[in-house]
Scaffold this motif. Sequence first.
Motif, PDB file in Angstrom:
ATOM      1  N   UNK A  14     -30.582  66.530   7.800  1.00  0.00           N
ATOM      2  CA  UNK A  14     -29.701  65.353   7.810  1.00  0.00           C
ATOM      3  C   UNK A  14     -28.374  65.672   7.137  1.00  0.00           C
ATOM      4  N   UNK A  15     -28.429  66.420   6.048  1.00  0.00           N
ATOM      5  CA  UNK A  15     -27.200  66.810   5.354  1.00  0.00           C
ATOM      6  C   UNK A  15     -26.354  67.734   6.230  1.00  0.00           C
ATOM      7  N   UNK A  16     -26.992  68.705   6.868  1.00  0.00           N
ATOM      8  CA  UNK A  16     -26.266  69.620   7.750  1.00  0.00           C
ATOM      9  C   UNK A  16     -25.612  68.867   8.905  1.00  0.00           C
ATOM     10  N   UNK A  17     -26.397  68.037   9.576  1.00  0.00           N
ATOM     11  CA  UNK A  17     -25.891  67.318  10.746  1.00  0.00           C
ATOM     12  C   UNK A  17     -24.749  66.370  10.388  1.00  0.00           C
ATOM     13  N   UNK A  18     -24.915  65.690   9.256  1.00  0.00           N
ATOM     14  CA  UNK A  18     -23.882  64.750   8.819  1.00  0.00           C
ATOM     15  C   UNK A  18     -22.619  65.479   8.393  1.00  0.00           C
ATOM     16  N   UNK A  19     -22.799  66.562   7.650  1.00  0.00           N
ATOM     17  CA  UNK A  19     -21.635  67.330   7.209  1.00  0.00           C
ATOM     18  C   UNK A  19     -20.856  67.871   8.407  1.00  0.00           C
ATOM     19  N   UNK A  20     -21.562  68.366   9.410  1.00  0.00           N
ATOM     20  CA  UNK A  20     -20.884  68.891  10.595  1.00  0.00           C
ATOM     21  C   UNK A  20     -20.092  67.786  11.298  1.00  0.00           C
ATOM     22  N   UNK A  21     -20.697  66.613  11.416  1.00  0.00           N
ATOM     23  CA  UNK A  21     -20.012  65.485  12.061  1.00  0.00           C
ATOM     24  C   UNK A  21     -18.748  65.104  11.298  1.00  0.00           C
ATOM     25  N   UNK A  22     -18.861  65.034   9.972  1.00  0.00           N
ATOM     26  CA  UNK A  22     -17.705  64.625   9.163  1.00  0.00           C
ATOM     27  C   UNK A  22     -16.630  65.712   9.117  1.00  0.00           C
ATOM     28  N   UNK A  23     -17.053  66.965   8.983  1.00  0.00           N
ATOM     29  CA  UNK A  23     -16.077  68.053   8.933  1.00  0.00           C
ATOM     30  C   UNK A  23     -15.275  68.142  10.232  1.00  0.00           C
ATOM     31  N   UNK A  24     -15.924  67.831  11.350  1.00  0.00           N
ATOM     32  CA  UNK A  24     -15.254  67.967  12.641  1.00  0.00           C
ATOM     33  C   UNK A  24     -14.495  66.706  13.058  1.00  0.00           C
ATOM     34  N   UNK A  25     -14.718  65.608  12.361  1.00  0.00           N
ATOM     35  CA  UNK A  25     -13.990  64.376  12.681  1.00  0.00           C
ATOM     36  C   UNK A  25     -12.939  64.055  11.614  1.00  0.00           C
ATOM     37  N   UNK A  26     -13.330  64.111  10.337  1.00  0.00           N
ATOM     38  CA  UNK A  26     -12.391  63.809   9.257  1.00  0.00           C
ATOM     39  C   UNK A  26     -11.663  65.047   8.744  1.00  0.00           C
ATOM     40  N   UNK A  27     -12.319  66.200   8.882  1.00  0.00           N
ATOM     41  CA  UNK A  27     -11.794  67.422   8.292  1.00  0.00           C
ATOM     42  C   UNK A  27     -12.457  67.696   6.951  1.00  0.00           C
ATOM     43  N   UNK A  28     -12.530  68.952   6.584  1.00  0.00           N
ATOM     44  CA  UNK A  28     -13.204  69.333   5.331  1.00  0.00           C
ATOM     45  C   UNK A  28     -12.507  68.737   4.117  1.00  0.00           C
ATOM     46  N   UNK A  29     -11.185  68.825   4.083  1.00  0.00           N
ATOM     47  CA  UNK A  29     -10.443  68.362   2.902  1.00  0.00           C
ATOM     48  C   UNK A  29     -10.625  66.868   2.647  1.00  0.00           C
ATOM     49  N   UNK A  30     -10.747  66.097   3.711  1.00  0.00           N
ATOM     50  CA  UNK A  30     -10.857  64.647   3.567  1.00  0.00           C
ATOM     51  C   UNK A  30     -12.307  64.171   3.447  1.00  0.00           C
ATOM     52  N   UNK A  31     -13.244  65.075   3.566  1.00  0.00           N
ATOM     53  CA  UNK A  31     -14.660  64.729   3.445  1.00  0.00           C
ATOM     54  C   UNK A  31     -15.134  64.993   2.027  1.00  0.00           C
ATOM     55  N   UNK A  32     -15.793  64.016   1.431  1.00  0.00           N
ATOM     56  CA  UNK A  32     -16.342  64.178   0.085  1.00  0.00           C
ATOM     57  C   UNK A  32     -17.861  64.296   0.154  1.00  0.00           C
ATOM     58  N   UNK A  33     -18.433  64.776  -0.921  1.00  0.00           N
ATOM     59  CA  UNK A  33     -19.898  64.839  -0.993  1.00  0.00           C
ATOM     60  C   UNK A  33     -20.485  63.436  -0.908  1.00  0.00           C
ATOM     61  N   UNK A  34     -19.814  62.471  -1.505  1.00  0.00           N
ATOM     62  CA  UNK A  34     -20.284  61.079  -1.425  1.00  0.00           C
ATOM     63  C   UNK A  34     -20.323  60.608   0.028  1.00  0.00           C
ATOM     64  N   UNK A  35     -19.316  60.995   0.819  1.00  0.00           N
ATOM     65  CA  UNK A  35     -19.313  60.646   2.247  1.00  0.00           C
ATOM     66  C   UNK A  35     -20.550  61.214   2.934  1.00  0.00           C
ATOM     67  N   UNK A  36     -20.848  62.463   2.627  1.00  0.00           N
ATOM     68  CA  UNK A  36     -21.953  63.151   3.298  1.00  0.00           C
ATOM     69  C   UNK A  36     -23.292  62.511   2.950  1.00  0.00           C
ATOM     70  N   UNK A  37     -23.544  62.312   1.653  1.00  0.00           N
ATOM     71  CA  UNK A  37     -24.858  61.803   1.256  1.00  0.00           C
ATOM     72  C   UNK A  37     -25.039  60.350   1.680  1.00  0.00           C
ATOM     73  N   UNK A  38     -23.956  59.575   1.639  1.00  0.00           N
ATOM     74  CA  UNK A  38     -24.065  58.165   2.043  1.00  0.00           C
ATOM     75  C   UNK A  38     -24.418  58.051   3.523  1.00  0.00           C
ATOM     76  N   UNK A  39     -23.730  58.835   4.342  1.00  0.00           N
ATOM     77  CA  UNK A  39     -23.982  58.768   5.781  1.00  0.00           C
ATOM     78  C   UNK A  39     -25.342  59.393   6.141  1.00  0.00           C
ATOM     79  N   UNK A  40     -25.753  60.400   5.368  1.00  0.00           N
ATOM     80  CA  UNK A  40     -27.045  61.053   5.620  1.00  0.00           C
ATOM     81  C   UNK A  40     -28.217  60.232   5.080  1.00  0.00           C
ATOM     82  N   UNK A  41     -27.926  59.284   4.175  1.00  0.00           N
ATOM     83  CA  UNK A  41     -28.975  58.445   3.626  1.00  0.00           C
ATOM     84  C   UNK A  41     -29.834  59.133   2.587  1.00  0.00           C
ATOM     85  N   UNK A  42     -29.208  60.038   1.811  1.00  0.00           N
ATOM     86  CA  UNK A  42     -29.948  60.728   0.747  1.00  0.00           C
ATOM     87  C   UNK A  42     -29.189  60.571  -0.566  1.00  0.00           C
TER      88      UNK A  42
END
Length: 207
Positions: A14-42
């Motif tokens: 879930x973390x991998x899939x969510x991170x890939x989605x966010x990195x490819x839509x928002x970009x790495x610089x604009x993606x935070x760990x909080x964004x990843x875990x919140x969207x992944x539900x962990x």
Amino acid sequence: MGKLESNKKKKEDALYNTAFELFTTKGTNKTTISDIVEKAGVAKGTFYLYFKDKYDIRNKLASSKTQDLFFAAYLAVRQNQITGFPAQLHFMIDHILNTLKNDSQLLIFVSKNLSWNVFQAALEQKMPDRDVRFYDKYLQLIEEGHQAYEHPDLLLFSVIELASSTCYNCILYQQPVPLEEYMPYLHKSIDGILSSYQKDSSDTSAD
């Protein structure tokens, strides 16, 4: 796999899939760990069980995606019974570029994040559910073709770096020409790289 291991795998995926989605839509610089875990539900603490920071998960993602491209291309070589290492390498590049052409998000992510360290990790990783590394299969192709190259890892990196960088604009923007028009020139360049890394007969006989 037990229930505990299965739950861990689901959270990691879930973390991998969510991170890939966010990195490819928002970009790495604009993606935070909080964004990843919140969207992944962990929980955020769960993230740090697997990764040091967002750049760690980005690099592992890039390595994993690159490895998937390599191994799928290798399997296609075997399935299509392509023989001779130069022909096999050309075929694998075509296969990889065709995959990237059909997945622009993957193309952008891999092209932006491919580095020597990411590339090495992709070569060394074992495939999920397979006790095999792509690099071992790659060396096997060279051996079967009775070829000898200096630094086969650098050879492959040079070819992949060339293909991904030069074809990026061809695929996304059809610039300077569409990919189909550029491919013959790319393959001529790959032949040049193969020639520059090939050992001469005296080096081969000495081995």
